[in-house]
Design a protein around this motif. Structure first.
Motif, PDB file in Angstrom:
ATOM      1  N   GLU A 171     -17.333  10.141  17.693  1.00  0.00           N
ATOM      2  CA  GLU A 171     -15.351   9.997  17.562  1.00  0.00           C
ATOM      3  C   GLU A 171     -15.637   8.391  17.053  1.00  0.00           C
ATOM      4  OE1 GLU A 171     -11.839   9.613  21.077  1.00  0.00           O
ATOM      5  OE2 GLU A 171     -13.146   7.345  21.130  1.00  0.00           O
ATOM      6  N   VAL A 172     -14.805   8.788  15.834  1.00  0.00           N
ATOM      7  CA  VAL A 172     -14.581   7.258  15.013  1.00  0.00           C
ATOM      8  C   VAL A 172     -12.765   7.160  14.029  1.00  0.00           C
ATOM      9  CG1 VAL A 172     -15.044   6.672  12.422  1.00  0.00           C
ATOM     10  CG2 VAL A 172     -16.423   8.540  13.586  1.00  0.00           C
ATOM     11  N   VAL A 173     -12.463   5.814  14.271  1.00  0.00           N
ATOM     12  CA  VAL A 173     -11.660   5.177  14.085  1.00  0.00           C
ATOM     13  C   VAL A 173     -11.358   5.255  12.280  1.00  0.00           C
ATOM     14  CG1 VAL A 173      -9.757   3.777  13.923  1.00  0.00           C
ATOM     15  CG2 VAL A 173     -10.753   4.840  16.155  1.00  0.00           C
ATOM     16  N   LEU A 174     -10.948   5.564  11.475  1.00  0.00           N
ATOM     17  CA  LEU A 174     -11.156   5.499  10.367  1.00  0.00           C
ATOM     18  C   LEU A 174     -10.441   3.955   9.700  1.00  0.00           C
ATOM     19  CD1 LEU A 174      -9.912   9.309   8.336  1.00  0.00           C
ATOM     20  CD2 LEU A 174     -12.423   7.860   9.208  1.00  0.00           C
ATOM     21  N   ALA A 175     -10.614   3.546   8.699  1.00  0.00           N
ATOM     22  CA  ALA A 175      -9.698   2.184   7.995  1.00  0.00           C
ATOM     23  C   ALA A 175      -8.289   2.174   7.998  1.00  0.00           C
ATOM     24  CB  ALA A 175     -10.454   1.707   6.535  1.00  0.00           C
ATOM     25  N   ASP A 176      -7.684   3.135   8.524  1.00  0.00           N
ATOM     26  CA  ASP A 176      -5.895   3.296   8.045  1.00  0.00           C
ATOM     27  C   ASP A 176      -5.339   3.856   9.558  1.00  0.00           C
ATOM     28  OD1 ASP A 176      -6.617   5.810   7.953  1.00  0.00           O
ATOM     29  OD2 ASP A 176      -5.628   6.488   6.538  1.00  0.00           O
ATOM     30  N   GLY A 177      -6.323   3.407  11.093  1.00  0.00           N
ATOM     31  CA  GLY A 177      -6.319   3.690  11.959  1.00  0.00           C
ATOM     32  C   GLY A 177      -6.135   5.052  13.068  1.00  0.00           C
ATOM     33  N   ARG A 178      -6.327   6.289  11.679  1.00  0.00           N
ATOM     34  CA  ARG A 178      -6.363   7.931  11.782  1.00  0.00           C
ATOM     35  C   ARG A 178      -7.589   7.733  12.591  1.00  0.00           C
ATOM     36  NH1 ARG A 178      -6.163  10.766   6.725  1.00  0.00           N
ATOM     37  NH2 ARG A 178      -7.112   9.295   5.562  1.00  0.00           N
ATOM     38  N   VAL A 179      -7.660   8.758  14.000  1.00  0.00           N
ATOM     39  CA  VAL A 179      -8.975   8.619  14.722  1.00  0.00           C
ATOM     40  C   VAL A 179      -9.205  10.628  14.666  1.00  0.00           C
ATOM     41  CG1 VAL A 179      -8.949   9.201  16.748  1.00  0.00           C
ATOM     42  CG2 VAL A 179      -7.853   7.556  16.558  1.00  0.00           C
ATOM     43  N   TRP A 180     -10.407  10.836  14.315  1.00  0.00           N
ATOM     44  CA  TRP A 180     -11.240  11.887  13.703  1.00  0.00           C
ATOM     45  C   TRP A 180     -12.043  11.704  15.344  1.00  0.00           C
ATOM     46  CZ3 TRP A 180     -16.555  12.665  12.516  1.00  0.00           C
ATOM     47  CH2 TRP A 180     -17.241  13.953  12.272  1.00  0.00           C
ATOM     48  N   ASN A 181     -11.569  13.101  15.564  1.00  0.00           N
ATOM     49  CA  ASN A 181     -12.537  13.180  17.378  1.00  0.00           C
ATOM     50  C   ASN A 181     -12.772  14.853  16.862  1.00  0.00           C
ATOM     51  OD1 ASN A 181     -12.928  13.896  19.661  1.00  0.00           O
ATOM     52  ND2 ASN A 181     -10.874  13.787  20.827  1.00  0.00           N
ATOM     53  N   GLY A 182     -14.537  14.199  16.356  1.00  0.00           N
ATOM     54  CA  GLY A 182     -15.431  15.265  16.547  1.00  0.00           C
ATOM     55  C   GLY A 182     -16.681  14.823  17.227  1.00  0.00           C
ATOM     56  N   LEU A 183     -16.021  14.754  18.448  1.00  0.00           N
ATOM     57  CA  LEU A 183     -16.649  14.632  19.851  1.00  0.00           C
ATOM     58  C   LEU A 183     -17.205  16.264  20.098  1.00  0.00           C
ATOM     59  CD1 LEU A 183     -15.247  12.065  22.170  1.00  0.00           C
ATOM     60  CD2 LEU A 183     -17.658  11.927  20.412  1.00  0.00           C
ATOM     61  N   ARG A 184     -17.300  16.817  19.687  1.00  0.00           N
ATOM     62  CA  ARG A 184     -18.613  18.184  19.575  1.00  0.00           C
ATOM     63  C   ARG A 184     -19.657  19.072  20.143  1.00  0.00           C
ATOM     64  NH1 ARG A 184     -16.223  18.395  14.408  1.00  0.00           N
ATOM     65  NH2 ARG A 184     -13.960  19.182  14.377  1.00  0.00           N
ATOM     66  N   ARG A 185     -20.046  19.534  21.266  1.00  0.00           N
ATOM     67  CA  ARG A 185     -21.224  19.632  22.047  1.00  0.00           C
ATOM     68  C   ARG A 185     -21.955  21.073  21.756  1.00  0.00           C
ATOM     69  NH1 ARG A 185     -19.547  19.835  28.426  1.00  0.00           N
ATOM     70  NH2 ARG A 185     -17.748  20.638  27.252  1.00  0.00           N
ATOM     71  N   LEU A 186     -21.595  21.011  19.837  1.00  0.00           N
ATOM     72  CA  LEU A 186     -21.714  22.800  19.190  1.00  0.00           C
ATOM     73  C   LEU A 186     -23.569  22.049  19.098  1.00  0.00           C
ATOM     74  CD1 LEU A 186     -18.667  24.086  18.129  1.00  0.00           C
ATOM     75  CD2 LEU A 186     -20.087  25.005  20.133  1.00  0.00           C
ATOM     76  N   ARG A 187     -24.471  22.429  19.169  1.00  0.00           N
ATOM     77  CA  ARG A 187     -25.153  22.850  17.774  1.00  0.00           C
ATOM     78  C   ARG A 187     -25.874  23.370  16.715  1.00  0.00           C
ATOM     79  NH1 ARG A 187     -26.945  20.754  22.734  1.00  0.00           N
ATOM     80  NH2 ARG A 187     -28.250  19.886  23.615  1.00  0.00           N
TER      81      ARG A 187
END
Length: 471
Positions: A171-187
């Motif tokens: 999970e990453v917050v981008l410079a402009d405040g948008r949030v990327w939720n990439g908390l995927r448990r996939l292999r």
């Protein structure tokens, strides 16, 4: 440019005054790293408790062009996590975002916020009979967000890989405040670009990591650990090949230690010498789930070949811990010996002996009497090539040679096709060297990434890429 009082007030309001530190005394621990090389100033330290608060902070910072320095455990050695001396950067500490969100032993994953201390992750894995293998000397204070942001390595890379290899999602917050939720448990997920890898190792210059899904592994049921005397680095490389061949590739750690490094630990950290007599070099090796007496068999074969002169196999967990203390206390034990100029470098494993010989010769020509405190992860070619000041030399006069010493050592590293930063990142310490070590097309791609993800250059400016390359 220093943020205006109004901007500082807006930022502080996001976390509340109780978690917005403005007084110098309260900020002191966030302004300096443990070597005291990087001591900065800041008008404000923010301690958010959630991704949503980080998002709001960055939205304000991007709007007002306020520089933000993300900080996790503040254990980095390259200045990437400390504010500059100019006093115009706001520090964003993730130390309150310290929750383990889920543990899934059936999927062999653990999901955690970026401020979770590495040791806590290890303990949470152990509680469900699993292993989180990332292991560093600073594991009691470093935090997983910082580990990922610098792509930390540590003791078990030979078996499990770097932090990058241990991460499934972010999970990453981008410079402009948008949030990327990439908390995927996939292999397995082949649905486009792997955005995760863009942020790992980026040192907070492209976005702020706020959470991660990490891999767990079956916990070893047994270990064999040995402290081994070898006559040379080449003998250590030969021993590594032999140990891999004979153990069925069960080697999980293989550390090279120069005699002077061990002497420092014995002299200043109360470490007991693991062997009866000194040797020029040592190896600390560990096998996981080996066949019975596998280590003894390897050592017997190595002695017959003349690549091992003495060894001790740990007979208890206490003795194993004692062996590892001798290794882990080396960095701390250098302080009483005066100034130390440290290099975290990597070369191909097969080239480590030649690198050490040529680097020692080059440094001795540059500074006669320099003392070599070399140690590190021979299993993956990562050597902590540290130089202690000559006996009797003034400490500051020695430290004033830092850049010149770096020039000498890094020139040798590059001749061997190596890296000037194996696991501690670039930060501010090495940013000015990027134009010399990276080809133009690689730097151009990095610059394009930075411009795309952080067009206003508010995230850790001046780190990783040199400032002039972003102008």
């Amino acid at each position: 440019m220093r943020p205006s009082p109004a901007t500082l007030d807006r930022l502080a309001a996001v976390v509340g005054e109780a978690h917005a530190i403005r007084d110098p005394a309260g900020m002191d621990g966030y302004m300096r790293e443990w070597r005291q090389i990087w001591v900065g100033r800041s008008p404000l330290v923010l301690r958010p408790s959630s991704t949503e608060e980080v998002s709001r902070i960055l939205a304000i910072a991007d709007e007002t062009r306020t520089a933000i320095v993300p900080q996790a455990g503040n254990t980095g050695l390259c200045g990437g996590q400390t504010a500059t001396e100019a006093g115009n950067e706001v520090v964003l500490s993730l130390d309150r975002m310290n929750r383990i969100l889920s543990v899934d032993p059936a999927n062999n994953t653990i999901t955690a916020e970026a401020g979770v201390i590495l040791k806590s992750l290890q303990e949470a894995a152990d509680a469900v009979d699993r292993l989180f293998p990332l292991s560093l000397a600073s594991e009691g204070s470093c935090r997983i967000g910082g580990n990922l942001s610098t792509n930390a390595g540590g003791l078990n890379v030979i078996a499990y890989g770097n932090a990058r290899d241990l991460c499934l999602g972010l999970e990453v917050v981008l410079a402009d405040g948008r949030v990327w939720n990439g908390l995927r448990r996939l292999r397995k997920d082949n649905t486009g670009y792997d955005l995760r890898d863009i942020f790992i190792g980026a040192e907070g210059t492209l976005g702020i990591i706020t959470g991660a899904v990490l891999k767990l592994f079956p916990k070893p049921r047994s270990r064999e650990t040995a402290f081994i005397a070898v006559p040379s680095p080449q003998a250590a490389v030969d021993l590594l090949s032999l140990m891999k061949d004979m153990s069925g590739n069960r080697v999980v750690a293989f550390e090279l230690i120069a005699d002077l490094a061990l002497q420092f630990s014995v002299r200043h950290a109360g470490v007991r010498h693991p062997l009866a007599a000194a040797a020029p070099w040592y190896v600390l090796a560990e096998l996981a789930d080996p066949a019975p007496d596998a280590m003894a068999g390897v050592l017997e074969a190595a002695m017959e070949r003349g690549i091992v002169s003495d060894a001790a196999i740990a007979q208890s967990e206490g003795q194993r811990a004692s062996f590892w203390s001798a290794r882990e206390l080396i960095s701390e034990s250098q302080k009483p010996e005066g100034g130390s100029i440290k290099h975290d470098v990597a070369v191909p494993v097969s080239q480590v002996p030649r690198f050490l010989a040529e680097a020692d010769a080059a440094v001795s020509a540059f500074l006669p009497g320099a003392r070599f405190v070399s140690f590190g992860h021979l299993g993956d070619g990562n050597i902590h090539y540290n130089i202690s000041q000559p006996v009797g030399m003034d400490k500051q006069a020695f430290l004033d040679l830092w850049n010149g010493m770096n020039d000498v050592v890094f020139a040798v590293v590059q001749r061997f096709g190596g890296s000037i930063s194996a696991e501690h990142g670039i930060g501010r310490l090495k940013a000015h060297r990027m134009t010399a070590i990276k080809p133009p097309v690689e730097l151009a791609m990095m610059r394009q990434l930075k411009s795309a993800f952080d067009p206003n250059n508010i995230l850790n400016p001046g780190r990783v890429l040199p400032p002039e390359y972003l102008s």
